[in-house]
Design an enzyme around this catalytic site. Structure first.
Site, PDB file in Angstrom:
ATOM      1  CE  LYS A 135       2.941  20.797 -32.594  1.00 15.54           C
ATOM      2  NZ  LYS A 135       1.486  20.481 -33.323  1.00 15.54           N
ATOM      3  CB  SER A 153       2.109  22.099 -36.891  1.00 19.48           C
ATOM      4  OG  SER A 153       0.953  21.939 -35.588  1.00 19.48           O
ATOM      5  CB  SER A 204      -1.314  19.602 -36.239  1.00 19.82           C
ATOM      6  OG  SER A 204      -1.069  20.719 -37.020  1.00 19.82           O
TER       7      SER A 204
HETATM    8  N1  GLN Z   1      -2.465  22.159 -41.501  1.00 16.50           N
HETATM    9  C1  GLN Z   1      -3.426  22.899 -40.543  1.00 16.50           C
HETATM   10  C2  GLN Z   1      -3.199  24.282 -40.608  1.00 16.50           C
HETATM   11  O1  GLN Z   1      -2.175  24.808 -41.304  1.00 16.50           O
HETATM   12  C3  GLN Z   1      -3.496  22.336 -39.410  1.00 16.50           C
HETATM   13  C4  GLN Z   1      -2.796  22.643 -38.177  1.00 16.50           C
HETATM   14  C5  GLN Z   1      -2.940  22.194 -37.035  1.00 16.50           C
HETATM   15  O2  GLN Z   1      -3.562  21.186 -36.726  1.00 16.50           O
HETATM   16  N2  GLN Z   1      -2.215  22.813 -35.939  1.00 16.50           N
HETATM   17  O3  GLN Z   1      -3.729  25.028 -39.849  1.00 16.50           O
END
Ligand code: GLN
Length: 489
Positions: A67, A142, A166
Site C-alpha cells: 500500500k 482505504s 481499511s
Molecule cells: N473508512 C474509515 C475512514 O474513512 C477507515 C479508514 C482506515 O481504516 N484507514 O476513516
C-alpha cells in the site's frame, strides 16, 4: 496463471520446480498492467524487481504488493496524496524490511484513499479504484488497490493498513481475506501515521493461512515503534489447527436482527440470512453462537467517537505535511504562504473537512467536551468488549450492510448523518486494538460479501483458528475475480 495460487501452494510449486521465481514475477507484472488498465489499482509498478532465491522460507520468491502509505526506500511513496506526489523516502518501513529478509518480492505500490482517510477507494490522487468483480462498483477503502490486486490474482498478498476498517472492509467487498493483528504486533515505523492510537498494519490475502504466514513475517518488536511488543513466542501459521469445538462466539443481535430495521431492503435481508446460515455451519461443528444485545447508546456512539478521535489525531499527525521538508514546494513570498499554498493545492476536500473537524475538537475550549469525552466513550466500548471476551472467544459479525456500493454513489464513510452501525462496527477492533479478520462469506447480486471475527488482544491464534475452520466449510478460499477487459463496461 500460476501466480493465482496461494502462498502455501506457490511455495510447493517453487520447491518442486513447477514454476520459477522469474515466471512468477513476470506473471505478476503482466497481471499488474491488466489490473492497472481495468481497475486503476496502482500508484507505481516496479518494473525491474530484484529476483530472489527460493529457500525454506514460505515467502521466498513470492511477489507481493505494498500500500502506498508505507515508506519504501528509493521508491515513490505518496500516500495517494498530491502533497507527497514526488516523495521518495530514504528508508523502508520495518515490516517491509522483515518481508524482504524472508525473500518476498515487491511488485507494486497500491492506491489508497488519500492517507488512508476514506472508505471508498475514490479519493486517491491517481483516481478511482474499481472493483475487479464488477467495475461499476467500489472496492471500499482505504486499502482499495491492495484489495483489487489480490482479488484479481496479481499476487497472493498485499499490505494494507487499518485505522477504522481499511483492511477488513475492502477484503469483504473484493471477496478475499483481510487481517489486522493485535495492536502493536507489527511495527508501524515507516507507515504514514493517520490516527496513531488506532493505526494497525496488516495484510490482504486469499486464504487464512496465508494471512498468518505474512503476519508471522511482518511482526516483531521494533525500537522505532514504542507500541510494538515482542511476539517471538507466537507462531501464528504453525498454531493454526482449525479446532473449534467448545468455542463460544457472540454477535451483536441488535445490530444484526432484521427486526430492528424499518423496511429492510431485499439485499439486506439476503445478506443477514446468509450470515445466519454461516453461523449454522459453526454450530454444527460444536461452536456455541449467541446473540447479545448491547446498549444502543453505546453502539450509536461508535461512529462519532471514531470521527472525533481519528480526525483529531490526523490533524496533529499531518501537520508536518507543509511542502517544506518533503513534497512539492508551495508558492509564496514567505514560509507561511508557501505552506498554505502547498496544503490548499495538495489535499482533497475530504481531508480538509476532516482537518477542520480535528482542529475544532483540538481547540483548547473544546477538548474536554469532544476529545476527552470521546476517549471516555472509547473506554466504555472497549471495557464492554473485554467483559464479553471473558465469556466468549470472539465476536462474529457481517462486515457491512451488503456488497460494494456503486461507484457513482460514494459516500465519505466519516459523516455523522445517516450512519448505520452495521457499516461502522469494525471500528470497535481499532478502539481496543483487537485482532480482527474478514473472510469471504458468499455473494449478493454477484458481488462478494464478508464475515468478520474479532477476538481479545493477544488472542490472534484463536481468531485465526476460527476463521480457518469457517473458511474450510465454505467454497470461497482462493477465489479470483474474473477480471475481463470487457467486464461490465
Ligand atoms: N473508512 C474509515 C475512514 O474513512 C477507515 C479508514 C482506515 O481504516 N484507514 O476513516
Amino acid at each position: 496463471m500460476k501466480i493465482e495460487n496461494t502462498i502455501e501452494d506457490l511455495h510447493q510449486m517453487l520447491n518442486n520446480k513447477e514454476v520459477t521465481v522469474e515466471e512468477l514475477v513476470n506473471e505478476s507484472l503482466s497481471k499488474s498492467k491488466l489490473v492497472q488498465k481495468e481497475c486503476n489499482a496502482f500508484v507505481t509498478i516496479i518494473e525491474n524487481p530484484i529476483i530472489k532465491e527460493v529457500n525454506s522460507n514460505l515467502l521466498s520468491g513470492i511477489p507481493y504488493g505494498i500500500k502506498d502509505n508505507y515508506s519504501t526506500k528509493g521508491i515513490l511513496s505518496t500516500g495517494s496524496s498530491n502533497t507527497l506526489k514526488d516523495y521518495i523516502p530514504f528508508y523502508t518501513a520495518t515490516c517491509i524490511e522483515n518481508l524482504e529478509k524472508c525473500g518476498a518480492i515487491a511488485i507494486n505500490k497500491t492506491a489508497l484513499d488519500e492517507f488512508g482517510m476514506g472508505g471508498t477507494g475514490t479519493t486517491c490522487h491517481t483516481g478511482i479504484v474499481k472493483n475487479p468483480w464488477n467495475k461499476l462498483h467500489m472496492c471500499a477503502g482505504s486499502s482499495a488497490g491492495s484489495a483489487a490486486a489480490v482479488a484479481a490474482g496479481v499476487y497472493p498478498f498485499a499490505l494494507g493498513s487499518d485505522t477504522g476498517d481499511s483492511i477488513r472492509k475492502p477484503a469483504a467487498f473484493c471477496g478475499i481475506v483481510g487481517y489486522k493483528p493485535t495492536y502493536g504486533m507489527i511495527s508501524r515505523y515507516g507507515l504514514f501515521p493517520f490516527a496513531s492510537s488506532l493505526d494497525h498494519c496488516g495484510c490482504l490475502t486469499r486464504s487464512v493461512k496465508d494471512a498468518a504466514i505474512v503476519v508471522d513475517a511482518m511482526k516483531g518488536l521494533d525500537k522505532n515503534d514504542q507500541t510494538s511488543w515482542d511476539s517471538s513466542n507466537i507462531h501464528l501459521y504453525n498454531s493454526i489447527d482449525g479446532q473449534v469445538k467448545g468455542k463460544k462466539l457472540f454477535y451483536i443481535q441488535n445490530i444484526v436482527d432484521l427486526e430492528n430495521y424499518t423496511n429492510p431492503s431485499k439485499e439486506l435481508k439476503e445478506h443477514i440470512n446468509n450470515f445466519y446460515k454461516t453461523l449454522d455451519l459453526l454450530k454444527k461443528d460444536g461452536v456455541e453462537v449467541e446473540g447479545i444485545n448491547i446498549d444502543k447508546a453505546l453502539l450509536n456512539a461508535i461512529p462519532s467517537v471514531y470521527v472525533c478521535l481519528s480526525c483529531a489525531e490526523a490533524t496533529s499527525n499531518m501537520s508536518n505535511l507543509t511542502g517544506i521538508i518533503f513534497g512539492p514546494r508551495g508558492k509564496g513570498e514567505n514560509v507561511t504562504d508557501m505552506m498554505i499554498d502547498h496544503r490548499t493545492q495538495g489535499f482533497s476536500p475530504l481531508i480538509k473537512r476532516r482537518f477542520v473537524i480535528g482542529s475544532y475538537i483540538l481547540q483548547k475550549e473544546n477538548q474536554e467536551k469532544y476529545f476527552v469525552n470521546a476517549q471516555r466513550v472509547r473506554r466504555l466500548i472497549v471495557d464492554k468488549m473485554k467483559e464479553l471476551f471473558k465469556t466468549y472467544d470472539g465476536l462474529i459479525m457481517p462486515v457491512s450492510t451488503g456488497p460494494a456500493p456503486l461507484l457513482d454513489n460514494p459516500k465519505d464513510s466519516v459523516s455523522v448523518d445517516d450512519v448505520s452501525v452495521l457499516e461502522e462496527h469494525l471500528q470497535i477492533g481499532n478502539f481496543g486494538g483487537f485482532p480482527s479478520i474478514t473472510i469471504p462469506n458468499g455473494f449478493i447480486n454477484d458481488l462478494p460479501v464478508g464475515i468478520n471475527i474479532t477476538g481479545n488482544c493477544y488472542d490472534d491464534i484463536n481468531v485465526l483458528n476460527i476463521a480457518y475452520h469457517l473458511e474450510s466449510k465454505m467454497p470461497y478460499k482462493g477465489q479470483i475475480a474474473p477480471l475481463k477487459e470487457d467486464n461490465h463496461e
